[in-house]
Design an enzyme around this catalytic site. Structure first.
Site, PDB file in Angstrom:
ATOM      1  N   SER A 276       0.836  -1.199   0.000  1.00  0.00           N
ATOM      2  CA  SER A 276       0.000   0.000   0.000  1.00  0.00           C
ATOM      3  C   SER A 276       0.874   1.254   0.000  1.00  0.00           C
ATOM      4  O   SER A 276       1.687   1.441  -0.907  1.00  0.00           O
ATOM      5  CB  SER A 276      -0.951  -0.051   1.205  1.00  0.00           C
ATOM      6  OG  SER A 276      -2.021   0.860   1.048  1.00  0.00           O
TER       7      SER A 276
ATOM      8  N   ASP B 272      -9.734  -6.218  -3.754  1.00  0.00           N
ATOM      9  CA  ASP B 272      -9.249  -5.030  -3.042  1.00  0.00           C
ATOM     10  C   ASP B 272     -10.234  -3.873  -3.214  1.00  0.00           C
ATOM     11  O   ASP B 272     -10.532  -3.456  -4.333  1.00  0.00           O
ATOM     12  CB  ASP B 272      -7.874  -4.633  -3.590  1.00  0.00           C
ATOM     13  CG  ASP B 272      -7.141  -3.627  -2.713  1.00  0.00           C
ATOM     14  OD1 ASP B 272      -7.807  -2.850  -2.009  1.00  0.00           O
ATOM     15  OD2 ASP B 272      -5.895  -3.622  -2.748  1.00  0.00           O
TER      16      ASP B 272
ATOM     17  N   HIS C 210      -7.237  -6.144   0.362  1.00  0.00           N
ATOM     18  CA  HIS C 210      -6.108  -5.215   0.331  1.00  0.00           C
ATOM     19  C   HIS C 210      -4.871  -5.770   1.044  1.00  0.00           C
ATOM     20  O   HIS C 210      -3.794  -5.179   0.935  1.00  0.00           O
ATOM     21  CB  HIS C 210      -6.525  -3.891   0.981  1.00  0.00           C
ATOM     22  CG  HIS C 210      -5.537  -2.785   0.801  1.00  0.00           C
ATOM     23  ND1 HIS C 210      -5.107  -2.370  -0.443  1.00  0.00           N
ATOM     24  CD2 HIS C 210      -4.881  -1.998   1.710  1.00  0.00           C
ATOM     25  CE1 HIS C 210      -4.236  -1.377  -0.292  1.00  0.00           C
ATOM     26  NE2 HIS C 210      -4.069  -1.142   0.994  1.00  0.00           N
TER      27      HIS C 210
END
Length: 321
Positions: free
Chosen positions: A100, A234, A262
């Site tokens: 991320s 996600d 995610h």
């Protein structure tokens, strides 16, 4: 955040305490967590990776057990901080793995310090397109600090985190990541953490979405092995950003994990370890050449025509494993 399953060490760099975990032996994997998380996000995969590698998993400044000063929370500042931590530890080269926001830091680290980067693995990474969940954009809005101060009062916070964890237990893709969201929400009880996160998000996101992008520098990955891992479900950063990576860096390997959100390293830890190990084993570490780097910078991006990224769906996951 959840208690660490691994021994946490501390070093002071530039007057600020940095927390990190170091496990295993062998080539070094540097694991960089996402926004509002800490090294514990990697707990399901650290031991598996440590069977083959030296794993370094820091708490980035402003997160977890690291200090939360008024400081530089840009991706470039984080890349510098990671470089300095590795230098103090006596580590020269790493395969950098970023999840991320940590993926954005990984890309910046590889760009700023190519001589210290052997490979790059991006996991549901930022920096590959503008779209991002509205919940992250909301952090930049006026009044976030005050509103979150009220929402993290003891009674409210306990009810909120319990509700999120209850929803996370439901067998639906839409709520899969809410357990991690509950941990991040709980960490916001510390006003220093809230302030740090707001600085981080303001540096990379505005009301239109993500600001920082690798699009204009993706051609530099020609000199460095790159793998992209994404969860098909996600809801934080869309899986189509993995396809963006394939277009921007045609030589990259792309892994799409079914029934994963995610946090694919938490949803399918054994498969994630296998993906990382296969990628490292099957690729040669990048060797930095100033002349080649100068040539790439001078020539700029070229047309990817004729090059196709290696997109590898996870058959075991698709089949229900």
């Amino acid at each position: 955040m959840p208690p660490s399953r691994h021994h946490v060490q501390h070093l002071t760099v530039h007057g600020h305490q940095r927390a990190f975990v170091q496990v295993g032996q062998g080539p070094v994997l540097l694991l960089l967590h996402g926004l509002g998380c800490d090294h514990t996000t990697w707990s399901p995969v650290i031991d598996g990776l440590a069977e083959h590698y030296t794993v370094i998993a820091p708490d980035l400044l402003g997160h977890g057990l690291s200090d939360k000063p008024r400081a530089d929370y840009s991706v470039g500042g984080y890349a510098n901080g990671v470089r300095d931590l590795l230098t103090v530890l006596g580590i020269d080269k790493v395969t950098v793995v970023g999840h991320s926001f940590g993926g954005g830091v990984a890309m910046q680290f590889a760009y700023q310090f190519p001589e210290r980067t052997e490979r790059m693995i991006l996991v549901a990474s930022g920096g590959l397109g503008p779209e991002v969940t509205p919940a992250i954009r909301a952090i930049t809005t006026p009044g976030f600090q005050q509103a979150m101060g009220l929402l993290t009062l003891p009674g409210v916070r306990h009810v909120g985190t319990a509700g999120l964890r209850t929803l996370a237990a439901l067998p639906t893709a839409a709520t899969r990541d809410l357990g991690e969201v509950a941990d991040i929400y709980d960490s916001f009880k510390d006003p220093r953490a809230r302030a740090a996160i707001r600085h981080v998000v303001s540096a990379v996101v505005d009301w239109k979405g993500q600001i920082v992008t690798m699009a204009d520098r993706a051609y530099l990955t020609e000199a460095m092995p790159m793998c992209v891992v994404w969860g098909r479900d996600d809801l934080v950063i869309p899986v189509r950003h993995a396809r963006n990576a394939a277009a921007l860096a045609p030589k990259a390997r792309v892994e799409i994990i079914a029934r994963s959100g995610h946090f694919p390293h938490k949803d399918h830890p054994e498969r994630f370890v296998e993906v990382v190990h296969d990628f490292v084993r099957d690729t040669r570490p990048a060797t930095y050449s100033r002349a080649r780097w100068r040539r790439l910078l001078k020539n700029g991006p070229t047309s990817p025509a004729g090059s196709v990224a290696q997109v590898v769906p996870l058959a075991a996951a698709d089949a229900g494993a």
